[in-house]
Design a protein around this motif. Structure first.
Motif, short mmCIF file in Angstrom:
data_model
loop_
_atom_site.label_atom_id
_atom_site.label_comp_id
_atom_site.label_asym_id
_atom_site.label_seq_id
_atom_site.Cartn_x
_atom_site.Cartn_y
_atom_site.Cartn_z
N GLY A 193 -17.40 -9.38 11.20
CA GLY A 193 -17.31 -8.42 12.29
C GLY A 193 -15.90 -8.11 12.68
O GLY A 193 -15.64 -7.26 13.53
N TRP A 194 -14.93 -8.77 12.08
CA TRP A 194 -13.52 -8.55 12.35
C TRP A 194 -12.74 -8.77 11.06
O TRP A 194 -13.27 -9.31 10.08
CB TRP A 194 -13.00 -9.49 13.44
N GLY A 195 -11.47 -8.36 11.03
CA GLY A 195 -10.67 -8.51 9.82
C GLY A 195 -11.08 -7.50 8.76
O GLY A 195 -12.01 -6.71 8.93
N ARG A 196 -10.40 -7.53 7.63
CA ARG A 196 -10.60 -6.57 6.57
C ARG A 196 -11.61 -7.06 5.54
O ARG A 196 -11.71 -8.26 5.25
CB ARG A 196 -9.26 -6.29 5.87
N ALA A 197 -12.33 -6.11 4.97
CA ALA A 197 -13.23 -6.42 3.86
C ALA A 197 -12.41 -6.76 2.62
O ALA A 197 -11.26 -6.33 2.49
CB ALA A 197 -14.14 -5.22 3.59
N GLY A 200 -5.59 -12.36 7.03
CA GLY A 200 -5.67 -12.05 5.61
C GLY A 200 -4.47 -11.26 5.14
O GLY A 200 -3.69 -10.72 5.94
N ASP A 201 -4.33 -11.15 3.84
CA ASP A 201 -3.18 -10.44 3.26
C ASP A 201 -3.18 -8.96 3.64
O ASP A 201 -2.13 -8.39 3.97
CB ASP A 201 -3.19 -10.60 1.74
N LEU A 202 -4.33 -8.31 3.57
CA LEU A 202 -4.41 -6.90 3.95
C LEU A 202 -4.14 -6.74 5.44
O LEU A 202 -3.46 -5.79 5.86
CB LEU A 202 -5.78 -6.33 3.60
#
Length: 330
Positions: A71-75, A98-100
């Motif tokens: 629900g948060w952060g990048r796919a 995360g890196d992205l």
């Protein structure tokens, strides 16, 4: 039609995604615009970078880039950078970036360092994800730094101390009782450009099912915001973040307990009583009594299982607002 919403993180973002789906499938509302006033009280500096979790969650969700399971952060995220930071002993490691995601925070921090306001930076970031093309404008509640801190401790020989909200929420899982929430910097905050106008000029104002204390409650603490809501000619309709007295996700019950309040839809509505016109609650809470008789209360299932159910809930909130405006529900 001009819709303004006050929103926090995951619940607010998923509701807003449902709102866009509802608007797109409703011919009479297809040209509606949405202005989102986002909570920045969750913001934190990590590894020398400015991180705005709630703004980013809304941006990623509406831009189709969010990690659906979290629900948060990048796919499709990887974590090589934070792993390397851990190898160096850099702290904290309890907040996973995360890196992205790092790319967003690096760009934001660079532009802020160059003198751009948070509003200007947020607009740049949102352009990448096509939010303006979808009729969405995401505004931070204020351009001034505001950080929510939590007072914990104070039992037996443990002195009271303040920790950043993110440490209490993420590292501690809100399991340590909170005595008080303090919005550090709020005394110097002013509404970001466009925030008060978005409230005053709205045809409909929505409160998604975001945390009433540390998301919407913090936005309401920005000087002038609550007064603008009280004076708005537009109906204000909220969606309860509780189902059967329990939060749909997160720790809203722990936040309400810190205020000495019960975890009920009535109690949450009471936090907005001076400006709230309509309140959408789950069927499980329908038998409850104690609502202000001046408040228009509607019931329906509030579980947002997917975009479709979120769209149905958002549609019900819009319909209630239109009813309060004297229009016929779409």
């Amino acid at each position: 039609m001009r819709i303004t919403a006050l929103a926090g993180g995951v619940g607010g973002a998923r509701f807003l995604r449902g709102l866009l789906a509802h608007l797109s499938r409703t011919p009479t509302l297809a040209d509606a615009t949405v202005t989102v006033i986002g909570n920045t009280g969750d913001d934190i500096n990590l590894f020398g970078l400015r991180v705005c979790p709630d703004l980013d969650t809304v941006m990623y969700t509406l831009g189709g880039a969010v990690h659906e399971e979290q629900g948060w952060g990048r796919a499709n995220e990887t974590h090589a950078v934070q792993g390397e930071l851990a190898a160096y002993g850099a702290q904290p490691q309890w907040f996973g970036l995360g890196d992205l995601d790092f790319g967003t925070h690096i760009a934001r921090s660079q532009w802020l360092g160059q003198g751009l306001s948070l509003s200007e930076v947020t607009a740049r970031l949102c352009s990448r994800w096509g939010l303006p093309d979808r009729g969405v404008r995401l505004l931070p509640m204020t351009d001034s730094p505001v950080e929510t801190h939590v007072i914990i401790g104070g039992q037996e020989q443990t002195p009271q101390r303040a920790v950043h909200f993110q440490e209490w929420w993420v590292r501690m899982g809100a399991a340590v009782p909170a005595h008080k929430f303090v919005a550090v910097g709020m005394d110097r905050a002013t509404p970001a450009p466009g925030v008060l106008d978005a409230i005053r000029e709205a045809d409909v104002i929505l409160l998604p099912p975001s945390n009433p204390v540390v998301s919407i409650g913090i936005i309401l603490g920005v000087p002038g915001v609550r007064d603008a809501l009280r004076g708005s000619a537009a109906p204000v309709v909220g969606v309860s973040p509780l189902i059967g007295g329990a939060p749909v996700r997160g720790h809203a019950d722990a936040c309400l307990a810190a205020l000495g309040m019960e975890s009920t839809s009535q109690a949450v509505a009471g936090l907005y009583a001076d400006f709230l016109d309509g309140w959408l609650i789950d069927d499980a809470d329908a038998p409850a009594i104690g609502f202000d008789p001046r408040l228009e209360v509607a019931t329906r299932p509030l579980w947002m299982h997917d975009v479709q159910t979120a769209a149905d809930i958002a549609g019900a909130a819009v319909d209630l607002a239109l009813k309060l405006r004297g229009a016929h529900p779409v």
